[in-house]
Design an enzyme around this catalytic site. Structure first.
Site, PDB file in Angstrom:
ATOM      1  N   PRO A  84       0.832  -1.204   0.000  1.00  0.00           N
ATOM      2  CA  PRO A  84       0.000   0.000   0.000  1.00  0.00           C
ATOM      3  C   PRO A  84       0.866   1.253   0.000  1.00  0.00           C
ATOM      4  CG  PRO A  84      -0.711  -1.548   1.697  1.00  0.00           C
ATOM      5  CD  PRO A  84       0.607  -2.035   1.189  1.00  0.00           C
ATOM      6  N   THR A 118       1.473   1.274  -6.451  1.00  0.00           N
ATOM      7  CA  THR A 118       1.047   2.540  -7.053  1.00  0.00           C
ATOM      8  C   THR A 118       1.341   3.659  -6.070  1.00  0.00           C
ATOM      9  OG1 THR A 118      -0.707   1.460  -8.336  1.00  0.00           O
ATOM     10  CG2 THR A 118      -0.872   3.842  -8.031  1.00  0.00           C
ATOM     11  N   LYS A 199       0.126   4.677 -15.073  1.00  0.00           N
ATOM     12  CA  LYS A 199      -0.880   4.133 -14.156  1.00  0.00           C
ATOM     13  C   LYS A 199      -1.751   5.241 -13.574  1.00  0.00           C
ATOM     14  CE  LYS A 199      -3.139   1.419 -11.375  1.00  0.00           C
ATOM     15  NZ  LYS A 199      -2.566   0.656 -10.273  1.00  0.00           N
ATOM     16  N   LYS A 274      -7.217   7.579  -3.488  1.00  0.00           N
ATOM     17  CA  LYS A 274      -5.767   7.728  -3.372  1.00  0.00           C
ATOM     18  C   LYS A 274      -5.130   7.998  -4.726  1.00  0.00           C
ATOM     19  CE  LYS A 274      -3.009   4.515  -4.043  1.00  0.00           C
ATOM     20  NZ  LYS A 274      -2.238   3.269  -4.170  1.00  0.00           N
TER      21      LYS A 274
END
Length: 320
Positions: A84, A118, A199, A274
């Protein structure tokens, strides 16, 4: 897709056995011959035991649990992480840069490091520089390689990999073979941190399309149109999209999608919040104008805070 495995690294290391890491590492195990090895680490000890119980098979590589990212690197030739974001990408930094326990506390000579998390491109560049500087004689390589396709794509081995490398990079053929064990679409985006740039751009677009599709469906339905009829109309019209055809936000329109199964699974609404936040941050850094950003972020932030929507697939924004 069949993947040549003879020239793949014999020892893989994996940090992050979460919602995406678990099925991705499982797919990798299924494709590797039993002579290979996989060393794993996660802060959640229970999930490591579950991973071994799920994947234990004499015809697959031996799985070994270790106690830190450093130990993963000590025992592997190719190190893969997917964790995360954490505050200011703290989780990725901790995996690589933590004193004594971090990946770079190990001997990194000649090894390949791949981060599928990410995060913001700036942090990825910082980690990449640290990896490159960790051994002067036989420099290791670091690649950002975020994925798209969600947990379902990970479970089926059909992910898209957006790789921060040029197509003519000497390591890219090997990276393609590694990623083909877990995905079906592998794109060399051009250079370090550009995988993350792709992304964030993709998730910004996907999030806005899902929100617009939710609004358009709601509008047409309130005007009296059956939702399935409306979605079918969109499919062959200028408003058509992958979201509309595959994961239409309205329950029942796509019977096999998470949107018709209580929005359980899929890509959590908090993660969309996010990623849009990261895209906005990146845009501000380069002066790119995002007209829809504030309204879109506000919608996903509100949905993420709503008890009826939190932890659900991001298309739950329709319910919100």
């Amino acid at each position: 897709m069949s993947t040549p495995v003879d020239d793949l690294p014999r020892r893989f290391g994996w940090v992050g056995i979460g919602a995406m890491g678990f099925p991705m590492a499982s797919q990798l195990l299924q494709k590797l011959p039993s002579s290979h090895q996989l060393f794993i680490y996660d802060v959640d000890a229970a999930v490591l035991q579950k991973f071994i119980q799920t994947n234990a098979d004499p015809n697959r590589p031996i799985i070994t649990i270790v106690s830190s990212p450093k130990e993963v690197v000590d025992n592997s030739d190719c190190f893969i992480s997917i964790v995360p974001e954490g505050k200011k990408s703290s989780h990725v930094k901790d995996v690589y840069l933590a004193p004594q326990r971090g990946a770079l506390a190990a001997d990194t000579a000649g090894k390949i490091f791949i981060d599928c998390s990410t995060i913001d491109p700036g942090t990825s560049l910082e980690v990449g520089r640290a990896v490159a500087a960790s051994h002067s004689m036989n420099a290791p390589r670091f690649f950002d390689a975020p994925v798209s396709g969600g947990t379902r794509g990970a479970e089926k081995g059909i992910l898209t990999f957006m790789v921060g490398a040029a197509e003519d990079d000497p390591q890219f053929p090997l990276l393609r073979r590694i990623f083909s064990c877990m995905g079906t679409s592998i794109y060399p985006i051009g250079g370090q941190s550009l995988g993350l740039a792709a992304k964030l751009s993709n998730n910004y677009l996907s999030g806005m399309i899902a929100l617009a599709t939710s609004e358009a469906m709601n509008l047409g339905m309130r005007l009296g149109i059956d939702p399935k009829v409306l979605s079918d109309c969109f499919k062959t019209s200028s408003g058509g999209s992958w979201v509309n055809s595959t994961v239409n936000p309205v329950p029942g329109v796509c019977p096999d999608a998470v949107t018709s199964k209580g929005y359980e699974g899929g890509f959590k609404v908090q993660l969309m919040k996010k990623d849009i936040s990261l895209a906005i941050q990146a845009a501000q850094g380069i002066g790119a104008k995002l007209v829809l950003a504030d309204a879109g972020l506000s919608a996903y932030a509100s949905a993420a805070d709503d008890p009826n929507c939190r932890d659900k697939d991001s298309r739950v924004v329709y319910r919100w």
